[in-house]
Design an enzyme around this catalytic site. Structure first.
Site, PDB file in Angstrom:
ATOM      1  N   HIS A 129      -4.219  -4.622  -2.552  1.00 13.65           N
ATOM      2  CA  HIS A 129      -4.659  -4.389  -1.166  1.00 13.65           C
ATOM      3  C   HIS A 129      -4.900  -2.902  -0.908  1.00 13.65           C
ATOM      4  CE1 HIS A 129      -2.708  -8.452   0.172  1.00 13.65           C
ATOM      5  NE2 HIS A 129      -3.836  -8.622  -0.457  1.00 13.65           N
TER       6      HIS A 129
ATOM      7  N   VAL B 191       0.839  -1.209   0.000  1.00 14.51           N
ATOM      8  CA  VAL B 191       0.000   0.000   0.000  1.00 14.51           C
ATOM      9  C   VAL B 191       0.871   1.254   0.000  1.00 14.51           C
ATOM     10  CG1 VAL B 191      -1.909  -1.172   1.177  1.00 14.51           C
ATOM     11  CG2 VAL B 191      -0.132  -0.023   2.547  1.00 14.51           C
TER      12      VAL B 191
ATOM     13  N   CYS C  71     -19.721  10.054   4.155  1.00 20.95           N
ATOM     14  CA  CYS C  71     -20.016  10.665   2.846  1.00 20.95           C
ATOM     15  C   CYS C  71     -19.074  10.175   1.758  1.00 20.95           C
ATOM     16  CB  CYS C  71     -19.943  12.191   2.963  1.00 20.95           C
ATOM     17  SG  CYS C  71     -18.253  12.795   3.161  1.00 20.95           S
TER      18      CYS C  71
ATOM     19  N   CYS D 106     -14.120   8.952   3.836  1.00 17.33           N
ATOM     20  CA  CYS D 106     -15.064   9.140   4.948  1.00 17.33           C
ATOM     21  C   CYS D 106     -16.058   7.980   4.963  1.00 17.33           C
ATOM     22  CB  CYS D 106     -15.817  10.454   4.772  1.00 17.33           C
ATOM     23  SG  CYS D 106     -17.136  10.675   5.961  1.00 17.33           S
TER      24      CYS D 106
ATOM     25  N   ASN E 228      13.375 -13.898  -3.379  1.00 18.43           N
ATOM     26  CA  ASN E 228      13.072 -13.754  -1.956  1.00 18.43           C
ATOM     27  C   ASN E 228      14.326 -14.077  -1.141  1.00 18.43           C
ATOM     28  OD1 ASN E 228      11.956 -14.169   0.763  1.00 18.43           O
ATOM     29  ND2 ASN E 228       9.979 -14.210  -0.257  1.00 18.43           N
TER      30      ASN E 228
HETATM   31  N1  APR Z   1      14.456  -8.959  -0.434  1.00 18.84           N
HETATM   32  C1  APR Z   1      13.652  -9.999  -0.839  1.00 18.84           C
HETATM   33  N2  APR Z   1      12.697 -10.585  -0.034  1.00 18.84           N
HETATM   34  C2  APR Z   1      12.606 -10.107   1.220  1.00 18.84           C
HETATM   35  C3  APR Z   1      13.417  -9.047   1.712  1.00 18.84           C
HETATM   36  C4  APR Z   1      14.380  -8.465   0.810  1.00 18.84           C
HETATM   37  N3  APR Z   1      15.187  -7.474   1.187  1.00 18.84           N
HETATM   38  N4  APR Z   1      13.078  -8.826   3.025  1.00 18.84           N
HETATM   39  C5  APR Z   1      12.077  -9.707   3.318  1.00 18.84           C
HETATM   40  N5  APR Z   1      11.799 -10.470   2.250  1.00 18.84           N
HETATM   41  C6  APR Z   1      10.764 -11.511   2.119  1.00 18.84           C
HETATM   42  C7  APR Z   1      10.536 -12.363   3.355  1.00 18.84           C
HETATM   43  O1  APR Z   1      11.396 -13.497   3.343  1.00 18.84           O
HETATM   44  C8  APR Z   1       9.060 -12.756   3.205  1.00 18.84           C
HETATM   45  O2  APR Z   1       8.931 -13.954   2.456  1.00 18.84           O
HETATM   46  O3  APR Z   1       9.548 -10.844   1.884  1.00 18.84           O
HETATM   47  C9  APR Z   1       8.459 -11.607   2.397  1.00 18.84           C
HETATM   48  C10 APR Z   1       7.579 -10.662   3.204  1.00 18.84           C
HETATM   49  O4  APR Z   1       6.449 -11.400   3.593  1.00 18.84           O
HETATM   50  P1  APR Z   1       5.264 -10.695   4.417  1.00 18.84           P
HETATM   51  O5  APR Z   1       5.834  -9.838   5.450  1.00 18.84           O
HETATM   52  O6  APR Z   1       4.344 -11.793   4.811  1.00 18.84           O
HETATM   53  O7  APR Z   1       4.589  -9.723   3.342  1.00 18.84           O
HETATM   54  P2  APR Z   1       3.500 -10.046   2.210  1.00 18.84           P
HETATM   55  O8  APR Z   1       3.719 -11.384   1.618  1.00 18.84           O
HETATM   56  O9  APR Z   1       3.483  -8.896   1.320  1.00 18.84           O
HETATM   57  O10 APR Z   1       2.138 -10.068   3.094  1.00 18.84           O
HETATM   58  C11 APR Z   1       0.928 -10.203   2.413  1.00 18.84           C
HETATM   59  O11 APR Z   1      -0.295  -9.716   4.415  1.00 18.84           O
HETATM   60  O12 APR Z   1      -0.251  -8.532   6.331  1.00 18.84           O
HETATM   61  C12 APR Z   1      -0.877  -8.625   5.119  1.00 18.84           C
HETATM   62  O13 APR Z   1      -1.956  -6.989   3.816  1.00 18.84           O
HETATM   63  C13 APR Z   1      -0.698  -7.390   4.272  1.00 18.84           C
HETATM   64  O14 APR Z   1      -0.155  -7.199   1.934  1.00 18.84           O
HETATM   65  C14 APR Z   1       0.178  -7.864   3.115  1.00 18.84           C
HETATM   66  C15 APR Z   1      -0.141  -9.339   3.059  1.00 18.84           C
END
Ligand code: APR
Length: 252
Positions: free
Chosen positions: A120, A104, A131, A128, A214
């Site tokens: 998301h 977001v 409204c 609001c 990742n």
């Molecule tokens: N480079 C690559 N990957 C990374 C890095 C980095 N520097 N730092 C963290 N990660 C990876 C982590 O290993 C993990 O797998 O990013 C991922 C982050 O996962 P989450 O924190 O679970 O985020 P996300 O998957 O976007 O969550 C999904 O959950 O909380 C809700 O609405 C929120 O959009 C979000 C949704």
């Protein structure tokens, strides 16, 4: 790793239509913490306490105080990093056609990406409850909580809280992108939150090649992903975009 980057870049260079699904991990190098894993926001506060629509409706001031205000300030000062720029470069190469983001933070758009599906919602604006008037969130980050609209209604951020539906236009745009891609980049998501986590599975079923970027393995890594590029997204995306561009220019 170099060989893996080269192979994945070849898939991108030979592709007709590349899309990306991104998560919080892509913005970690911009100073925004992830939600899960080490240093994750949900390790400190219970998401059902502060990020579920029922919690917001029950006590909006508390959710503004515990989550939205801090997050709003953090997002207001965050800048795109090399991972966001890598996706912009792939778009400029005419490879990447759209980004479906769970974030977001608006950093893809700030980096220059032109087709971003905010799956998301966004933290850039509030609406609001009474409204439905929209205004920039930066007007609401200081002062009385919960911030109120001129009509007296409570203002809520335009993000999708747990317990809420994905906005229909975003859902349809994402489905269309997933149905037509032949390569999907999955960058910085734990792939644990539905329905976003279903999209790599659907793309794979449609015959797409899945390239995951990742720091750690995810439920996709040993099942859906054809390539698992383990490392920080900034460095990995920069290398991927550079290698794909070199392949394109020497026609290999
Ligand atoms: N480079 C690559 N990957 C990374 C890095 C980095 N520097 N730092 C963290 N990660 C990876 C982590 O290993 C993990 O797998 O990013 C991922 C982050 O996962 P989450 O924190 O679970 O985020 P996300 O998957 O976007 O969550 C999904 O959950 O909380 C809700 O609405 C929120 O959009 C979000 C949704």
């Amino acid at each position: 790793m170099e060989a893996l980057i080269q192979q994945a870049a070849k898939e991108i260079a030979c592709a007709r239509n590349v899309i990306a699904l991104t998560g919080a991990g892509i913005s970690v190098e911009s100073g925004i913490p992830p939600f899960r894993g080490k240093g994750g926001l949900w390790e400190k506060i219970d998401p059902m306490e502060v990020a579920h629509i029922d919690a917001f409706m029950e006590d909006p001031a508390r959710v503004w105080r515990l989550l939205i205000q801090d997050m709003g300030h953090l997002l207001a000062s965050a800048q795109p990093n090399d991972a966001h720029q890598g996706l912009v470069a792939l778009e400029k190469q005419g490879r990447l056609t759209s980004i479906i983001t769970q974030n977001v933070d608006g950093l893809h758009q700030a980096a220059g990406s032109s087709r971003v599906v905010e799956f998301h919602g966004s933290f850039a604006t509030v609406s609001c409850l009474k409204c439905h008037t929209k205004q920039p969130i930066k007007n609401c980050l200081t002062g009385e909580l919960p911030p109120l609209c001129d009509c007296g209604g409570v203002l809520r951020p335009d993000c999708v809280f747990f317990g809420e539906m994905i906005p229909m236009n975003a859902f349809h745009a994402a489905q269309a992108a997933v149905a037509t891609c032949d390569v999907m980049l999955v960058v910085g998501t734990s792939a644990t939150v539905q329905p976003a986590a279903q999209m790599p599975v659907m793309a794979k079923q449609n015959g797409a090649v899945i390239i995951e970027v990742n720091l750690d393995s995810t439920p996709l890594s040993h099942s859906i992903s054809d390539y698992m590029i383990k490392g920080p997204a900034g460095n990995s995306m920069r290398q991927l975009a550079t290698a794909a561009n070199e392949m394109r220019s020497d026609g290999s």
